[in-house]
Write an enzyme that holds these catalytic residues in place. Sequence first.
Site: not given
Ligand code: ADP
Length: 495
Positions: A172-173, A198-199, A251-252, A306, A356
């Site tokens: 989650i984000p 995983k937060p 994120s996408t 979002c 950003k």
């Molecule tokens: P935001 O842009 O909202 O921070 P992210 O997609 O980077 O979104 O992060 C959302 C969640 O995904 C967070 O818990 C982050 O730790 C996790 N995350 C980031 N990279 C990866 C990855 N390659 N695989 C799985 N989880 C990831």
Amino acid sequence: MAKTKSKKNVAIKFDTDWKYDPAPESKDHIRLQESYDLFINGEFSKPSSGKYFETINPANEKKLAMVADANEKDVDRAVTSARTAYDKTWSKMPAKERGKYIYRIARIMQERARELAVIESMDGGKAIRESRDVDVPLAAAHFFYYAGWADKVKYAVPGASAKPLGVAGQIIPWNFPLLMAAWKIAPALAAGNTVVLKPAETTPLTALKLAEIIRDADLPPGVVNIITGAGATGAALVNHPGIDKIAFTGSTDVGKIIQKAIAGTNKKYTLELGGKAANIIFEDAAIDQAVEGIINGIFFNQGHVCCAGSRLFIQESVAKKVIRKLKDRMETLIVGDPLDKNTDIGAINSKMQLDKIKQYLKIGVNEGGEMFQTSCSVPSKGFWCKPTLFTNVSQSSRIVQEEIFGPVLAIQTFRTVEEVIEKANNIPYGLSGGVWTDKGSKIFKVTSALRAGVVWANTYNKFDPTSPFGGYKESGVGREGGLHGLMPYLEVEHN
Ligand code: ADP
């Protein structure tokens, strides 16, 4: 007969300079530990690497606690514990018993609501009014709602049998940390699955508080495991062979990485990704309400949403009026201490996110956009962005096409229904939208033509556990909330 004053004699004076006195929410009752471990198999245990990272308060940049950094070994421990709990306990338990545990979690969340709200605002930067009135009550409502489903799953799909999938890995984000945890955990448990969650690395604290609640609710060990870490921990969870389903919000870009990583495996997945919603104001709309809706749509939660209404389309005949009223209303927004009950806009979640947003402000100006920011002052420490709007932007502007995830609104005008539908849909995303008009027929026409998962009419950002939420196109795959949100945690076999 009552005396009436002649209107002529009454001088109406608006004093725009007066200030609210501070109204800080107390944090005396908050007990944070120096450091937090991983919640695996019903207890807190140290990460195998011995590594911890800092989580800070984005409103003052002060450290709140150290948090364990889970590596592949820890992920394996968590998945193994979830598998054992699934095989030995949770899948064997009568469904109505599972439901009782979920109700218990909901009730303890309600009892600890104030504590959860304050920690959410401290760790994430969102205004206490939002964490107190939106995030925490909605999170508890999700547990209550899905608790009700636990013993009714067999009736969910008439003429078919539905079984749980096994172990769900959930990532989650940081924008709605506790609420996203509830969106993910509650339906998974109700459907009979066990969970490793995983937060996000910048907002782990309320998920860890939820781990305490889950422990206090006496949930059998291993049914819910909560592990902390950054992207590498998330990737290890995605790639673990013992996972049956991945539920991701973020994120996408990361969504696409996850989709690739699990292609060719039997893992099921749901992805709730980015958005760039169109909020559409027709000339026949109730303008004052619409202005409130625009404000709520983009400035709510610092625009860290979002489904934020980040693109505004105003019908040309009322554009001047709407923009004037919007700027006036923006000027009244209070930016500052997230724990102050008067605050409308809290802190940006992290320095990285603020950088950003600033980058996008530059891009917008360089592309010829006209930027308006309110005249409010912001604290010197912490991460802040004043409410911002851009006019003079075009459909191809990057600030119109790309997700900024901050309090930044891009305004365009339109003449006809067909034109605005075309413009609103001309985007890679399709998560949400809003329509403001006095005519029911126009609402039906526009809402059914918008390629977006959720479209609000004459309101914005309204959520309910019974309503499905999710996107079209690059905004994701699958739905969360309601019966739709239960289905991705079930294997359905038609008899
Ligand atoms: P935001 O842009 O909202 O921070 P992210 O997609 O980077 O979104 O992060 C959302 C969640 O995904 C967070 O818990 C982050 O730790 C996790 N995350 C980031 N990279 C990866 C990855 N390659 N695989 C799985 N989880 C990831």
